[in-house]
Design a protein around this motif. Structure first.
Motif, mmCIF file in Angstrom:
data_model
loop_
_atom_site.group_PDB
_atom_site.id
_atom_site.type_symbol
_atom_site.label_atom_id
_atom_site.label_comp_id
_atom_site.label_asym_id
_atom_site.label_seq_id
_atom_site.Cartn_x
_atom_site.Cartn_y
_atom_site.Cartn_z
ATOM 1 N N ALA A 214 30.081 36.328 29.673
ATOM 2 C CA ALA A 214 29.984 35.017 30.319
ATOM 3 C C ALA A 214 31.272 34.689 31.061
ATOM 4 O O ALA A 214 31.256 34.025 32.093
ATOM 5 C CB ALA A 214 29.673 33.950 29.274
ATOM 6 N N THR A 215 32.412 35.172 30.534
ATOM 7 C CA THR A 215 33.699 34.887 31.176
ATOM 8 C C THR A 215 33.774 35.523 32.554
ATOM 9 O O THR A 215 34.266 34.914 33.508
ATOM 10 C CB THR A 215 34.855 35.386 30.302
ATOM 11 N N ILE A 216 33.295 36.763 32.674
ATOM 12 C CA ILE A 216 33.279 37.418 33.979
ATOM 13 C C ILE A 216 32.348 36.666 34.919
ATOM 14 O O ILE A 216 32.676 36.449 36.093
ATOM 15 C CB ILE A 216 32.857 38.889 33.834
ATOM 16 N N ALA B 297 39.789 26.765 47.283
ATOM 17 C CA ALA B 297 40.095 26.108 46.020
ATOM 18 C C ALA B 297 41.035 26.938 45.160
ATOM 19 O O ALA B 297 41.697 26.409 44.261
ATOM 20 C CB ALA B 297 38.805 25.820 45.255
ATOM 21 N N LEU B 298 41.104 28.250 45.421
ATOM 22 C CA LEU B 298 41.971 29.141 44.655
ATOM 23 C C LEU B 298 43.351 29.303 45.283
ATOM 24 O O LEU B 298 44.199 30.011 44.735
ATOM 25 C CB LEU B 298 41.316 30.518 44.520
ATOM 26 N N THR C 72 45.991 46.001 40.230
ATOM 27 C CA THR C 72 46.813 45.127 41.075
ATOM 28 C C THR C 72 46.089 43.837 41.474
ATOM 29 O O THR C 72 46.551 43.130 42.364
ATOM 30 C CB THR C 72 47.250 45.873 42.355
ATOM 31 N N THR C 73 44.967 43.543 40.829
ATOM 32 C CA THR C 73 44.227 42.336 41.217
ATOM 33 C C THR C 73 45.012 41.064 40.919
ATOM 34 O O THR C 73 44.726 40.010 41.491
ATOM 35 C CB THR C 73 42.865 42.273 40.503
ATOM 36 N N ASP C 74 46.021 41.155 40.036
ATOM 37 C CA ASP C 74 46.826 39.975 39.756
ATOM 38 C C ASP C 74 47.745 39.610 40.922
ATOM 39 O O ASP C 74 48.372 38.543 40.910
ATOM 40 C CB ASP C 74 47.671 40.196 38.493
ATOM 41 N N GLN C 75 47.808 40.467 41.939
ATOM 42 C CA GLN C 75 48.632 40.184 43.108
ATOM 43 C C GLN C 75 47.804 39.625 44.268
ATOM 44 O O GLN C 75 48.253 39.604 45.406
ATOM 45 C CB GLN C 75 49.383 41.447 43.540
ATOM 46 N N THR C 76 46.602 39.192 43.957
ATOM 47 C CA THR C 76 45.751 38.527 44.945
ATOM 48 C C THR C 76 45.419 37.117 44.468
ATOM 49 O O THR C 76 45.332 36.864 43.263
ATOM 50 C CB THR C 76 44.422 39.290 45.163
ATOM 51 N N GLU C 77 45.263 36.195 45.412
ATOM 52 C CA GLU C 77 44.823 34.851 45.062
ATOM 53 C C GLU C 77 43.327 34.806 44.812
ATOM 54 O O GLU C 77 42.838 33.955 44.073
ATOM 55 C CB GLU C 77 45.180 33.868 46.191
ATOM 56 N N ALA C 78 42.596 35.730 45.431
ATOM 57 C CA ALA C 78 41.141 35.770 45.270
ATOM 58 C C ALA C 78 40.644 37.134 45.734
ATOM 59 O O ALA C 78 41.336 37.853 46.465
ATOM 60 C CB ALA C 78 40.468 34.656 46.072
ATOM 61 N N ILE C 79 39.443 37.471 45.303
ATOM 62 C CA ILE C 79 38.741 38.665 45.769
ATOM 63 C C ILE C 79 37.408 38.213 46.336
ATOM 64 O O ILE C 79 36.701 37.408 45.711
ATOM 65 C CB ILE C 79 38.513 39.676 44.628
ATOM 66 N N VAL C 80 37.087 38.704 47.518
ATOM 67 C CA VAL C 80 35.765 38.455 48.090
ATOM 68 C C VAL C 80 34.958 39.741 47.941
ATOM 69 O O VAL C 80 35.395 40.808 48.387
ATOM 70 C CB VAL C 80 35.850 38.039 49.572
ATOM 71 N N PHE C 81 33.801 39.624 47.314
ATOM 72 C CA PHE C 81 32.965 40.796 47.028
ATOM 73 C C PHE C 81 31.633 40.681 47.743
ATOM 74 O O PHE C 81 30.951 39.661 47.640
ATOM 75 C CB PHE C 81 32.741 40.928 45.536
ATOM 76 N N ASP D 136 37.809 34.771 41.001
ATOM 77 C CA ASP D 136 39.117 34.335 40.517
ATOM 78 C C ASP D 136 39.722 35.499 39.728
ATOM 79 O O ASP D 136 39.215 35.841 38.643
ATOM 80 C CB ASP D 136 38.943 33.107 39.616
ATOM 81 N N PRO D 137 40.784 36.136 40.217
ATOM 82 C CA PRO D 137 41.325 37.331 39.546
ATOM 83 C C PRO D 137 41.779 37.062 38.114
ATOM 84 O O PRO D 137 41.614 37.920 37.236
ATOM 85 C CB PRO D 137 42.495 37.734 40.435
ATOM 86 N N GLY D 138 42.368 35.889 37.858
ATOM 87 C CA GLY D 138 42.830 35.585 36.513
ATOM 88 C C GLY D 138 41.692 35.506 35.522
ATOM 89 O O GLY D 138 41.762 36.069 34.421
ATOM 90 N N ARG D 139 40.627 34.811 35.890
ATOM 91 C CA ARG D 139 39.461 34.716 35.009
ATOM 92 C C ARG D 139 38.776 36.060 34.839
ATOM 93 O O ARG D 139 38.274 36.386 33.769
ATOM 94 C CB ARG D 139 38.481 33.692 35.562
ATOM 95 N N LEU D 140 38.772 36.849 35.909
ATOM 96 C CA LEU D 140 38.169 38.182 35.818
ATOM 97 C C LEU D 140 38.917 39.037 34.806
ATOM 98 O O LEU D 140 38.305 39.674 33.939
ATOM 99 C CB LEU D 140 38.189 38.856 37.191
#
Length: 399
Positions: free
Chosen positions: A3-5, A19-20, A381-390, A352-356
């Motif tokens: 659920a967290t992902i 928003a991110l 290295t996803t922690d070095q992004t503000e967001a990921i668009v998939f 949201d990379p942090g929540r992911l």
């Protein structure tokens, strides 16, 4: 999928992405994982429209020739030329042929046609006059800089000497020089002397900034600085092409991204009073971590434009990486980042990379794509992004 992902993702909208971001953002880098897939420039267009309408953005910079882009900016700004001419002459890398770029220019021109000059959108190229097969002659940049200075000052190098040192453009644009240093003129006596000339002209421009700005305009002076940056960068790139060291390709990639960073930095300074800027280029050019790729049987490494500009701008720079799941028969393994994201229900999602990271219960492995032109995201290295668009699926027709 936990659920967290699931909670880390939202359907893609401009509002969900912004928003991110920090409210301090002045330069938003949106990366794409490969060129030639229309889903990503189309997504860029949608985001840019939102940023202009709701977030105060008034400019966009794309991975294309910074000098050629002046043709595009003149078209979208005041209708100089035609749309077809802007697409044909205003882009490098054949990007003018992409339908999404046609739509971007058409929309920008329509927006600007209804507004005063001070509120119009600007178009920039952040790349140098470079192609995969080599680099342009420094003639256009150097002569434009010289002529601007000579109209108001007395530069030590006259135009006749400049033309003699430049020689025929064909000397500079040999495609074979990209892989054969012996075919490059970048370390010839004339090229070495031109590097000193370009440095002297650039210094004179900087020293006389107040006088020249008053005699011309802030915009004219900014364009002269653009030509100065491009001239010195091109000459440095040509010198790198003539280098025989094992790190030759690393140097060329470093020079290119340094030129991109300098251009982006200059755009941010020029646009400071008007609003933030969206930059659109390959993920490898905009990421914060060190860029790497396999080339010629070895691995090359360099710092990207995003890493360089992030070191200068701090929290004013934001990076959003994009990637995709399936592309025809190329389906990501479930243990890759793209495989995990493919389990989301959205066709396009903002992550949201942090929540992911908080929701992952196993270590992910890097994706090995079937297409060598596609660079998968490094899950470490996803922690070095503000967001990921998939984007879950891109069609073969987009290739």
């Amino acid at each position: 999928m936990t659920a967290t992902i699931r909670d880390a993702a939202l359907p893609f909208t401009g509002g969900a992405l912004t928003a991110l971001l920090s409210p301090a953002t002045r330069l938003l880098g949106l990366g794409e994982p490969t060129h030639g897939v229309e889903a990503f420039p189309e997504l860029r267009n949608e985001l840019f429209r939102h940023l202009v309408a709701h977030e105060g953005y008034r400019s966009i910079a794309v991975e294309s020739d910074c000098l050629a882009a002046l043709t595009v900016d003149a078209y979208v700004g005041d209708g100089t030329g035609t749309l077809d001419e802007a697409l044909d002459r205003g882009f490098s890398h054949d990007f003018g042929a992409h339908p999404a770029n046609r739509e971007l220019l058409r929309w920008m021109r329509a927006w600007n046609a209804r507004r005063p000059a001070s509120e119009r959108l600007r178009f920039y190229g952040c790349d140098g006059p470079l192609e995969i097969t080599g680099a342009a002659s420094p003639r256009a940049a150097l002569t434009s800089l010289h002529d601007y200075l000579a109209a108001h000052l007395d530069p030590e190098c006259d135009r006749a000497r400049l033309d003699r040192l430049l020689g025929p453009d064909e000397r500079w644009t040999r495609p074979a020089a990209m892989m054969d240093p012996g075919q490059s003129v970048g370390r010839s006596p004339e090229a070495s002397e031109l590097r000193l000339v370009a440095d002297d002209l650039s210094a004179l421009l900087a020293w006389q900034a107040p006088r020249l700005t008053a005699a011309t305009s802030a915009d004219a002076f900014w364009h002269a600085e653009l030509h100065a940056r491009t001239a010195t960068g091109l000459l440095r790139y040509h010198a790198g092409m003539a280098h025989t060291a094992p790190t030759r390709i690393d140097t060329l990639l470093s020079v290119r991204d340094a030129m991109m960073a300098d251009n982006l930095d200059a755009v941010v300074r020029r646009e400071a009073r008007r609003g933030p800027t969206l930059a659109f280029a390959h993920n490898r050019h905009l990421q914060r971590d060190e860029s790497r790729m396999e080339f010629g049987g070895g691995s090359v490494r360099w710092w990207s434009a995003g890493a360089l500009v992030s070191a200068r701008l701090g929290e004013q720079y934001a990076f959003v990486a994009s990637t995709f799941g399936s592309r025809g028969a190329d389906v990501p393994h479930p243990d890759t980042l793209e495989g995990v994201l493919s389990s989301l229900p959205e066709a396009r999602a903002v992550i949201d990379p942090g929540r992911l990271a908080a929701g992952l219960d196993r270590k992910l492995t890097p994706r090995v794509p079937a297409d060598h032109t596609y660079f998968a995201l490094d899950p470490t290295t996803t922690d070095q992004t503000e967001a990921i668009v998939f984007v879950k699926d891109v069609s073969e027709g987009d290739a």
